[in-house]
Design a protein around this motif. Sequence first.
Motif, mmCIF file in Angstrom:
data_model
loop_
_atom_site.group_PDB
_atom_site.id
_atom_site.type_symbol
_atom_site.label_atom_id
_atom_site.label_comp_id
_atom_site.label_asym_id
_atom_site.label_seq_id
_atom_site.Cartn_x
_atom_site.Cartn_y
_atom_site.Cartn_z
ATOM 1 N N GLU A 55 0.884 -5.108 8.860
ATOM 2 C CA GLU A 55 2.172 -4.416 8.905
ATOM 3 C C GLU A 55 3.252 -5.379 8.428
ATOM 4 O O GLU A 55 3.357 -6.503 8.914
ATOM 5 N N LEU A 100 0.842 -1.194 0.000
ATOM 6 C CA LEU A 100 0.000 0.000 0.000
ATOM 7 C C LEU A 100 0.880 1.248 0.000
ATOM 8 O O LEU A 100 2.014 1.216 0.508
ATOM 9 N N ASP A 101 0.348 2.315 -0.555
ATOM 10 C CA ASP A 101 1.116 3.550 -0.600
ATOM 11 C C ASP A 101 0.943 4.369 0.672
ATOM 12 O O ASP A 101 1.296 5.553 0.698
ATOM 13 N N ILE A 102 0.415 3.773 1.710
ATOM 14 C CA ILE A 102 0.244 4.442 2.997
ATOM 15 C C ILE A 102 0.935 3.600 4.069
ATOM 16 O O ILE A 102 1.262 2.433 3.851
ATOM 17 N N GLN A 103 1.173 4.198 5.233
ATOM 18 C CA GLN A 103 1.819 3.506 6.335
ATOM 19 C C GLN A 103 0.862 3.376 7.511
ATOM 20 O O GLN A 103 -0.168 4.056 7.579
ATOM 21 N N SER A 104 1.232 2.492 8.436
ATOM 22 C CA SER A 104 0.422 2.299 9.628
ATOM 23 C C SER A 104 0.647 3.445 10.609
ATOM 24 O O SER A 104 1.479 4.324 10.385
ATOM 25 N N GLU A 105 -0.094 3.417 11.726
ATOM 26 C CA GLU A 105 0.068 4.438 12.760
ATOM 27 C C GLU A 105 1.479 4.439 13.331
ATOM 28 O O GLU A 105 1.969 5.470 13.802
ATOM 29 N N SER A 132 -7.884 3.580 0.747
ATOM 30 C CA SER A 132 -7.581 3.683 2.170
ATOM 31 C C SER A 132 -7.953 2.393 2.880
ATOM 32 O O SER A 132 -8.570 1.488 2.291
ATOM 33 N N CYS A 133 -7.591 2.287 4.151
ATOM 34 C CA CYS A 133 -7.951 1.110 4.940
ATOM 35 C C CYS A 133 -8.255 1.529 6.368
ATOM 36 O O CYS A 133 -7.884 2.626 6.808
ATOM 37 N N VAL A 154 -2.505 2.088 -5.079
ATOM 38 C CA VAL A 154 -2.608 3.532 -4.886
ATOM 39 C C VAL A 154 -4.074 3.946 -4.935
ATOM 40 O O VAL A 154 -4.836 3.473 -5.785
ATOM 41 N N ASP A 196 -10.806 -0.226 2.280
ATOM 42 C CA ASP A 196 -12.117 0.413 2.191
ATOM 43 C C ASP A 196 -13.098 -0.553 1.524
ATOM 44 O O ASP A 196 -12.830 -1.065 0.433
ATOM 45 N N SER A 210 5.403 -0.224 7.030
ATOM 46 C CA SER A 210 4.840 -0.428 5.696
ATOM 47 C C SER A 210 3.644 -1.386 5.798
ATOM 48 O O SER A 210 3.646 -2.317 6.609
#
Length: 267
Positions: free
Chosen positions: A148, A128-133, A165-166, A162, A178, A137
Amino acid sequence: MSPQNNRPATSPGYAVRRRTEKSRRGLWLKFSAVALVLFLISGGVFYALNSSFFSVVRVESGSYRFTVKDDLDQVLTGYLGRNIWTLSETQVSSSLESLPWVRDLKVFKRLPGTIEVDFREWCPVLALDIQSETGASLVMVEDGRVLEFPGHLPLAALPVLVGVSCARGSDDGAMRLDPAWATDVLDLVDAMATTGLETTGPIDFVVARPEGFAIVLQQGQGRLLVGHEKFADRLARFMAARDHLEPGLQMDLRFRDRITCSRLDNL
């Protein structure tokens, strides 16, 4: 005339079964034997359930890659010293299934004190192009969950998703894509695998847009527009025509029985 026999008539004889001393002794011996067997069995059960001889002294697992060793050890060492007879396979399985990467789990017992755990792991299929809290990655695995990626490993060379969201589910706390995109993403991943798309070259990105998905191939090979549905059919059409297509094209596969191509200056 001969004189009459005046002996009184005798009544017919009847057999009467009577317990002899021998039969009573036989019953007593049988009763004693049964009691002895039951005593030995109960004694053996008591010994098996309480003797340190049957305490778990070793817990073995097969090879693994993505599961964090400390997390696995923390679960498995909790069974050391437990009685191998009273420790059920279900207990061990339930605790290990809480680890996110564990799947297809089997538990075996080897007397007198060894537990063997054999499991496969989920495989990451998309990054994913986003990271966790925590800044880790994120990757999507085969059942659609988002995990993670272990920090002790280099990030796998995966297509990057890309535009999706999750969030964590309220029922089990697992992170997932999502819901508006989740089913389509899984279908697209399955279609890419079944059609052998990556045999033509690695995939850089899977981009989610309002008009559907675009697959960006590495090394400037092109971009595939596949929309929201019939992914397998559309990718199969590209696979059949790929040898006749120039690199660096945007190929729209959303129209039946044709591929619409346009030149891309920048992929």
